[in-house]
Motif scaffolding. Structure first.
Motif: not given
Length: 115
Positions: A4-28
């Motif tokens: 299993a690969l478990v993705i561990l993110e810092d709290h709040g980093q999704r909000a920091e990257r914003g909508l456009e950055g989030g969409q790019a990350a999701y596509a990747a």
């Protein structure tokens, strides 16, 4: 073997990257998952919501506690279940994961329960 690969993110980093950055990350991440699927190494992948509930049974009954749970240092953002890979391959896949650029990708070996 399975991992299993478990993705561990810092709290709040999704909000920091914003909508456009989030969409790019999701596509990747979607493209990465498709590559693993095409190689026959991906069982499944899922993002995890921040909604959490803990259930514990004791002599006094069942306790249900809704989160979020403040003591968590990181947010478990998602998981990838891999099959038919060696430890070295799992580590390489983790290094190639786009999330490794903004999160920690934890590699866990899977084995049957109760053995």
């Amino acid at each position: 073997m399975s991992y299993a690969l478990v993705i561990l993110e810092d709290h709040g980093q999704r909000a920091e990257r914003g909508l456009e950055g989030g969409q790019a990350a999701y596509a990747a991440m979607l493209a990465f998952a498709e590559q693993l699927k095409a190689r026959g190494q991906l069982v499944m992948t899922q993002a995890l919501s921040t909604e959490q509930t803990r259930v514990r049974r004791s002599a006094g009954g069942v306790e249900v506690l809704d989160g979020p749970f403040i003591e968590a240092k990181e947010l478990v953002g998602g998981i990838f279940l891999l099959q038919n890979v060696s430890r070295e391959q799992a580590l390489q896949i983790a290094a190639e994961c786009p999330a490794a650029a903004w999160a920690t990708v934890e590699v866990r070996a899977l084995r049957p329960c109760f053995t």
